[in-house]
Design an enzyme around this catalytic site. Structure first.
Site, mmCIF file in Angstrom:
data_model
loop_
_atom_site.group_PDB
_atom_site.id
_atom_site.type_symbol
_atom_site.label_atom_id
_atom_site.label_comp_id
_atom_site.label_asym_id
_atom_site.label_seq_id
_atom_site.Cartn_x
_atom_site.Cartn_y
_atom_site.Cartn_z
ATOM 1 N N LYS A 67 -23.769 13.946 -8.793
ATOM 2 C CA LYS A 67 -25.548 13.924 -8.650
ATOM 3 C C LYS A 67 -26.962 14.266 -7.929
ATOM 4 C CE LYS A 67 -24.281 12.251 -13.765
ATOM 5 N NZ LYS A 67 -24.775 11.045 -14.465
ATOM 6 N N ASN A 88 -28.257 16.493 -13.135
ATOM 7 C CA ASN A 88 -27.138 16.219 -14.111
ATOM 8 C C ASN A 88 -26.445 17.433 -14.793
ATOM 9 O OD1 ASN A 88 -28.942 16.340 -16.502
ATOM 10 N ND2 ASN A 88 -27.437 14.334 -17.366
ATOM 11 N N GLY A 129 -26.834 -1.264 -11.451
ATOM 12 C CA GLY A 129 -26.556 0.431 -10.471
ATOM 13 C C GLY A 129 -27.518 0.734 -9.891
ATOM 14 N N ASN A 153 -27.907 -3.895 -8.240
ATOM 15 C CA ASN A 153 -26.849 -3.508 -7.709
ATOM 16 C C ASN A 153 -25.643 -4.205 -6.669
ATOM 17 O OD1 ASN A 153 -25.760 -0.709 -7.576
ATOM 18 N ND2 ASN A 153 -25.932 -0.536 -5.219
ATOM 19 N N TYR A 218 -18.590 4.718 -22.013
ATOM 20 C CA TYR A 218 -17.803 4.925 -23.636
ATOM 21 C C TYR A 218 -16.793 5.313 -23.502
ATOM 22 C CZ TYR A 218 -17.616 10.057 -23.227
ATOM 23 O OH TYR A 218 -17.736 10.932 -22.195
HETATM 24 P P1 NDP Z 1 -22.985 7.042 -8.685
HETATM 25 O O1 NDP Z 1 -21.325 7.335 -8.488
HETATM 26 O O2 NDP Z 1 -24.438 7.647 -8.647
HETATM 27 O O3 NDP Z 1 -23.188 5.181 -8.739
HETATM 28 C C1 NDP Z 1 -21.961 4.086 -8.851
HETATM 29 C C2 NDP Z 1 -22.919 2.638 -8.894
HETATM 30 O O4 NDP Z 1 -21.829 1.994 -9.766
HETATM 31 C C3 NDP Z 1 -23.258 2.396 -8.170
HETATM 32 O O5 NDP Z 1 -24.321 2.042 -8.513
HETATM 33 C C4 NDP Z 1 -22.158 1.618 -7.881
HETATM 34 O O6 NDP Z 1 -22.521 0.955 -6.900
HETATM 35 C C5 NDP Z 1 -21.945 1.234 -9.136
HETATM 36 N N1 NDP Z 1 -20.635 0.524 -8.757
HETATM 37 C C6 NDP Z 1 -19.330 1.027 -8.318
HETATM 38 N N2 NDP Z 1 -17.907 0.621 -8.869
HETATM 39 C C7 NDP Z 1 -18.959 -1.025 -9.260
HETATM 40 C C8 NDP Z 1 -17.486 -2.090 -9.131
HETATM 41 N N3 NDP Z 1 -16.536 -2.109 -9.102
HETATM 42 N N4 NDP Z 1 -18.627 -3.120 -9.513
HETATM 43 C C9 NDP Z 1 -20.125 -3.294 -9.520
HETATM 44 N N5 NDP Z 1 -20.522 -2.060 -8.994
HETATM 45 C C10 NDP Z 1 -19.996 -0.558 -9.132
HETATM 46 O O7 NDP Z 1 -22.062 7.135 -11.170
HETATM 47 P P2 NDP Z 1 -23.252 7.567 -11.771
HETATM 48 O O8 NDP Z 1 -24.669 6.716 -11.336
HETATM 49 O O9 NDP Z 1 -23.411 9.016 -11.781
HETATM 50 O O10 NDP Z 1 -22.183 6.953 -13.337
HETATM 51 C C11 NDP Z 1 -22.810 5.419 -13.442
HETATM 52 C C12 NDP Z 1 -21.864 5.329 -14.366
HETATM 53 O O11 NDP Z 1 -23.125 6.325 -16.034
HETATM 54 C C13 NDP Z 1 -20.644 5.565 -14.705
HETATM 55 O O12 NDP Z 1 -20.195 5.256 -15.710
HETATM 56 C C14 NDP Z 1 -21.133 7.274 -15.691
HETATM 57 O O13 NDP Z 1 -19.786 7.827 -16.813
HETATM 58 C C15 NDP Z 1 -21.819 6.802 -16.872
HETATM 59 N N6 NDP Z 1 -22.582 7.909 -17.003
HETATM 60 C C16 NDP Z 1 -23.318 7.824 -18.458
HETATM 61 C C17 NDP Z 1 -23.512 8.763 -19.006
HETATM 62 C C18 NDP Z 1 -23.904 9.241 -20.793
HETATM 63 O O14 NDP Z 1 -24.037 10.229 -20.769
HETATM 64 N N7 NDP Z 1 -23.147 8.107 -21.347
HETATM 65 C C19 NDP Z 1 -24.952 9.930 -17.963
HETATM 66 C C20 NDP Z 1 -24.658 9.329 -17.179
HETATM 67 C C21 NDP Z 1 -23.941 7.855 -16.133
HETATM 68 P P3 NDP Z 1 -22.804 0.793 -4.974
HETATM 69 O O15 NDP Z 1 -24.404 1.278 -4.903
HETATM 70 O O16 NDP Z 1 -22.505 -0.096 -4.567
HETATM 71 O O17 NDP Z 1 -21.771 1.611 -4.855
#
Ligand code: NDP
Length: 279
Positions: A67, A88, A129, A153, A218
């Site tokens: 994104k 997105n 996050g 985060n 989900y």
């Molecule tokens: P990004 O890759 O941009 O960001 C991922 C985030 O998750 C970061 O803050 C990262 O932390 C954190 N993270 C990743 N792995 C872990 C872990 N093991 N433990 C703790 N924190 C973790 O992803 P997005 O922001 O695009 O998406 C995030 C989630 O939201 C996804 O699961 C996605 O499927 C869901 N989503 C759902 C939508 C919906 O319509 N239902 C729409 C958009 C997203 P760090 O910064 O430390 O790496």
């Protein structure tokens, strides 16, 4: 030939976007084909350019982890995409340039407030996050006038920087998971931890008996995070299917100029998710 749309991400096989947009197209009698494309981690820009090279390629949805790259790639941005720094939804503009929007926040707020009847005004919200999804939802969440949003985060600096970037439009602070203090009315998991079967390490005190929990992830089963929240005594825990369908409806409106009805599509996808796979 039909207009072409797709969702690009990595991983992508969990995506329900093709089902959702095909259902919207059928419902609104739009002639389009929507597919899912797995893009190599270093191949997003190339994939987008190839897609739009085809004259029938009209629009893309962008999911994890592209994104922010989509934001960089877009040549024109909606005000909410500019604010989020994450995109997105991409659309081929009339003049050929690529237009970037972010419909995640509208989708989340529509699902929370309209579908689930969760009022956010005056509430203390914990937002987990600091990636593309969280950037996209902050402005619409703050527009609901919560008392406070705490962003937590894994990479603490990202949470702090993000909170600073939005502090002119509401009471928002950033910290790490271990620094989360007190209980919250609403907790929203916007990490991708659930995708990896992981759980953000939160203090259990952040969940009270009235706390409502929402995981943007989900699936057929309640996510690990929803299960954890219920074990801590949360009042209710919801998954992100509603957000997905609502953000898709906003993208569909942008692309096709017609707003589909979301409730029947949500029910159809939920029923398919729950149906055991054929053996
Ligand atoms: P990004 O890759 O941009 O960001 C991922 C985030 O998750 C970061 O803050 C990262 O932390 C954190 N993270 C990743 N792995 C872990 C872990 N093991 N433990 C703790 N924190 C973790 O992803 P997005 O922001 O695009 O998406 C995030 C989630 O939201 C996804 O699961 C996605 O499927 C869901 N989503 C759902 C939508 C919906 O319509 N239902 C729409 C958009 C997203 P760090 O910064 O430390 O790496």
């Amino acid at each position: 030939m039909s207009d072409l749309y797709a969702v690009m991400g990595n991983p992508i096989n969990h995506s329900k976007s093709p089902q959702i947009h095909s259902a919207f197209a059928e419902q609104t009698q739009q002639d389009l084909i929507y597919s899912a494309t797995l893009v190599p981690l270093d191949g997003f820009e190339h994939a987008v350019q190839e897609f739009f090279r085809n004259a029938h390629g009209k629009g893309l949805n962008v999911t994890v982890p592209f994104k922010e790259e989509a934001y960089q790639l877009a040549q024109i941005h909606s005000p909410r995409a500019l604010r989020a720094g994450a995109v997105n939804t991409l659309k081929r503009h009339e003049d050929g340039r690529i237009y970037g929007d972010n419909t995640d926040g509208l989708g989340l707020v529509a699902d929370l407030t309209r579908n689930l009847q969760i009022s956010l005004s005056g509430k203390r919200i914990l937002l987990l996050g600091a990636g593309g999804a969280v950037k996209g939802v902050l402005e619409p969440l703050l527009a609901e006038k919560p008392a406070q949003i705490v962003i937590a985060n894994r990479s603490i600096e990202k949470a702090i920087d993000l909170a600073k970037a939005f502090s002119d439009i509401g009471n928002v602070t950033g910290c790490g998971f271990a620094q989360v203090q007190g209980y919250f009315d609403v907790i929203i998991n916007g990490t991708s931890a659930s995708l990896q079967g992981d759980l953000p390490p939160l203090p259990s005190e952040c969940v009270a008996s009235h706390t409502q929990v929402y995981d943007m992830m989900y699936g057929a089963e309640p996510t690990l995070f929803m299960q954890w929240a219920k074990q801590q005594g949360a009042k209710a825990a919801y998954d992100g299917l509603g957000m997905l369908v609502e953000q898709a409806a906003e993208a569909f409106l942008l692309w096709r100029g017609v707003r589909p009805q979301t409730a029947p599509v949500m029910a159809g996808i939920r029923a398919k998710l729950l149906k055991p796979a054929a053996v």
